[in-house]
Design a protein around this motif. Structure first.
Motif, PDB file in Angstrom:
ATOM      1  N   GLU A 133       0.824  -1.213   0.000  1.00  0.00           N
ATOM      2  CA  GLU A 133       0.000   0.000   0.000  1.00  0.00           C
ATOM      3  C   GLU A 133       0.854   1.257   0.000  1.00  0.00           C
ATOM      4  O   GLU A 133       0.546   2.231  -0.680  1.00  0.00           O
ATOM      5  N   ALA A 158      -0.410  -9.611  -5.165  1.00  0.00           N
ATOM      6  CA  ALA A 158      -1.236  -9.032  -4.096  1.00  0.00           C
ATOM      7  C   ALA A 158      -0.874  -7.560  -4.018  1.00  0.00           C
ATOM      8  O   ALA A 158       0.308  -7.214  -3.873  1.00  0.00           O
ATOM      9  N   LYS A 186     -11.045  -8.123  -5.491  1.00  0.00           N
ATOM     10  CA  LYS A 186     -10.681  -7.236  -4.386  1.00  0.00           C
ATOM     11  C   LYS A 186     -11.385  -7.740  -3.149  1.00  0.00           C
ATOM     12  O   LYS A 186     -12.594  -7.948  -3.142  1.00  0.00           O
ATOM     13  N   GLY A 207      -1.907  -3.549  -2.592  1.00  0.00           N
ATOM     14  CA  GLY A 207      -2.673  -2.706  -1.680  1.00  0.00           C
ATOM     15  C   GLY A 207      -3.789  -1.998  -2.404  1.00  0.00           C
ATOM     16  O   GLY A 207      -3.568  -1.380  -3.451  1.00  0.00           O
ATOM     17  N   THR A 257      -7.503  -5.233  -0.334  1.00  0.00           N
ATOM     18  CA  THR A 257      -6.347  -5.747  -1.059  1.00  0.00           C
ATOM     19  C   THR A 257      -6.845  -6.375  -2.358  1.00  0.00           C
ATOM     20  O   THR A 257      -7.883  -7.049  -2.362  1.00  0.00           O
TER      21      THR A 257
END
Length: 339
Positions: free
Chosen positions: A6, A100, A67, A102, A86
């Motif tokens: 993120e 994966a 998501k 953020g 995520t």
């Protein structure tokens, strides 16, 4: 598997890149090369949280994923924002997880980009004044994204006037004058109106809106929420990201339930992007009901993954022994290889 944290998103994803990704995804949806999966959304019975999944598959860009996340209303005590998510991308050839990523900032960027795409294709010719209804966290993203159109002034209203400084500061950042006004003046002065609130009752009324106007209604994404007078919705030529979602949880839910408009009167914004619908035409008022769909999340996540790989920022998970080196290169819309 790649991991894009993120904390890296802000340095990778720009409003322009988000716009490009969402515009292309709308076109794929209209051509039926991309589709969303049914949404799962549940109250988990802990911390008053809502948790769920939005996913889909884009056969044009070969983007598959979901998501996962939701709304934690008490996150302030953890020094976190309430919306947490995520995005997980998968290899459509093998089903193996690819990345994966953020999803918090990406959600804000894709919501604003969808609004901006609607402004590009549906704003009245010569639009000069942008009206903003709502001054919450998302409002700044909406205004920055709307700058895809060359506005000359911003007018704004919020049910809590003390929050209007966010709109004034964002307008100043964009080099635009800002004026706080009442809703009747906003509806009369603004050529384009973006509403982004969490209201459960109509605020912008039919009588407020004068002249050629485009409205991007971005706040209603849950059954019962409402920002606009159903009579205003009925007067507009209506577009949305996904019709089924619009009539169930979007702004049109109330006008449809009241019999003021038929579901068949609602068109996909993607059809305008793809050149399959004339768009505004001779309509005085156009409306984009932005409900938010999983494919939008996947589009911006795939774009940020591409940028992160090119810049060497995407981290490789140590638990993935095969790595990207053993995976054939895929090509995205721009022709670049994504492994």
């Amino acid at each position: 598997m790649y991991v894009v944290a993120e904390k890296e998103i802000a340095g990778l994803m720009t409003p322009a890149a988000a716009f490009e990704a969402i515009e292309a995804m709308f076109a794929s949806m209209a051509s039926r090369k991309a589709y969303n999966f049914p949404v799962v959304r549940e109250a988990i019975g802990y911390e008053d949280a809502l948790y769920g999944f939005k996913g889909g598959f884009d056969g044009a860009g070969l983007v598959l994923g979901l998501k996962a996340g939701g709304y934690w209303p008490h996150n302030q005590k953890h020094n976190l924002i309430n919306h947490q998510s995520t995005v997980f991308l998968f290899d459509p050839d093998t089903g193996r997880v690819k990345a994966a990523i953020g999803g918090n900032l990406l959600t804000a960027l894709r919501t604003a980009a969808a609004s901006a795409v609607s402004i590009k294709y549906l704003a009245p010719k010569g639009a000069k004044v942008l009206g903003m209804i709502g001054a919450g966290h998302q409002s700044a993203f909406q205004m920055r994204a709307a700058a895809v159109h060359q506005f000359e002034k911003v007018v704004g209203w919020n049910p809590h006037p003390e929050m209007l400084s966010r709109l004034a500061d964002t307008a100043a950042e964009l080099g635009l004058p800002f004026e706080a006004v009442e809703l009747d003046q906003l509806g009369a002065d603004a050529d384009v109106i973006v509403s982004i609130t969490s209201s459960f009752a109509p605020m912008l009324m039919d009588g407020h809106v004068k002249g050629a106007t485009h409205i991007a209604a971005m706040g209603t994404d849950t059954k019962g929420k409402q920002e606009l007078d159903p009579a205003l919705v009925a007067r507009a030529r209506v577009f949305t990201d996904e019709v089924a979602q619009s009539v169930s949880i979007g702004e049109t839910q109330h006008a449809v339930a009241s019999g003021l408009i038929a579901e068949s009167a609602i068109s996909e914004l993607g059809a305008v992007v793809a050149g399959l619908h004339e768009g505004r035409g001779t309509a005085e008022v156009t409306l984009f009901d932005g409900t938010g769909v999983g494919l939008q999340d996947l589009a911006v996540a795939n774009k940020v993954l591409e940028i992160a790989i090119e810049k060497g920022i995407a981290q490789r998970s140590k638990s993935d022994p095969s790595g990207a080196r053993n995976t054939p290169a895929r090509r995205n819309r721009s022709g670049r290889a994504i492994r």
